[in-house]
Enzyme design. Structure first.
Site, short mmCIF file in Angstrom:
data_model
loop_
_atom_site.label_atom_id
_atom_site.label_comp_id
_atom_site.label_asym_id
_atom_site.label_seq_id
_atom_site.Cartn_x
_atom_site.Cartn_y
_atom_site.Cartn_z
N LYS A 10 -14.68 -18.80 -1.26
CA LYS A 10 -14.28 -18.57 -2.68
C LYS A 10 -13.01 -18.04 -2.64
O LYS A 10 -12.45 -17.27 -1.74
CB LYS A 10 -15.35 -18.03 -3.46
N ASP A 43 -19.61 -11.40 1.10
CA ASP A 43 -18.30 -10.95 1.44
C ASP A 43 -18.20 -9.51 2.36
O ASP A 43 -17.75 -8.73 2.38
CB ASP A 43 -17.50 -10.45 0.09
N CYS A 69 -17.98 -8.59 -6.83
CA CYS A 69 -18.44 -9.85 -6.12
C CYS A 69 -19.90 -9.89 -6.36
O CYS A 69 -20.66 -10.98 -6.82
CB CYS A 69 -18.11 -10.06 -5.09
#
Ligand SMILES: [Zn+2]
Length: 219
Positions: A117, A19, A162
């Site tokens: 995601k 990310d 994450c």
């Protein structure tokens, strides 16, 4: 740099870059403090791996994890949804927006897969392996197994969300897991960084520093 990887990062190792997107960097909607500092670190690190996977938070507008989707709620409050507690966030990483794009200085052209995601409006997904209902798989575990990748190295944003969930799930899926901590930055909500370290210790997830890689691969 030569195309040969040292044994440590050879054909059974994969770097998962979590990310590194505009919204998680300073100036973004859900900025991780000093999140952009990891970009050059991760670029150098990725060059040492033959196999790299990128993850990208990728939400539709009106996503369940957005406080704006719940009248009267504020970002960083926790609510209960069908699969359990869910922290509410500012709107972030909305599909096709600037905030969802990778940081412009992230340069990992040889990454073989991008896992998007959180694309289901009704389920958040911190982990690269399982969505937050803890049942819906992203397919990443199968991809890694089919490629013979058994050692998972993780870097990116945010350490305590994450990256943490991805590391825990990788361990549960029986991969050897290493978190490269100086190539991560955290948010730290309610002691979440300390909780992350406790969890890693309990699960046998190793924390490494990038300098441990440099000594194995002088450049
Ligand atoms: Zn998200």
């Amino acid at each position: 740099m030569s195309g040969d990887s040292p044994a440590m990062f050879g054909d059974n190792s994969v770097l998962i870059v979590v990310d590194i997107q505009n919204d998680f960097c300073p100036g973004g909607a859900l900025a991780v403090p000093r999140g952009d500092e990891v970009v050059p670190i991760v670029n150098r690190l990725a060059a040492k791996f033959r196999h790299v996977v990128l993850t990208q938070d990728w939400h539709p507008q009106g996503h369940l994890s957005f406080a704006s989707s719940h009248p009267g709620k504020q970002p960083f409050e926790t609510i209960t949804v069908a699969y359990g507690p869910q922290i509410l966030w500012p709107d972030h990483c909305v599909q096709t927006t600037w905030g969802a794009e990778f940081h412009k200085s992230l340069q990992i052209a040889h990454a073989g897969l991008i896992v998007r995601k959180g694309a289901d409006r009704s389920i958040d997904s911190y982990s690269a392996f399982y969505e937050n209902d803890r049942k819906t798989q992203t397919g990443l575990a199968g991809y890694l197994r089919e490629r013979g990748l058994t050692r998972v190295f993780l870097a990116g944003l945010a350490l305590d969300f994450c990256v943490r969930y991805s590391a825990e799930d990788a361990r549960r899926e029986d991969f050897a897991v290493f978190v490269i901590e100086d190539a991560c930055r955290g948010i730290d909500i309610g002691g979440s960084i300390a909780a992350t370290h406790r969890s890693f210790a309990a699960l046998g997830i190793s924390c490494l520093a990038t300098r441990e890689f440099a000594s194995n691969n002088p450049t």
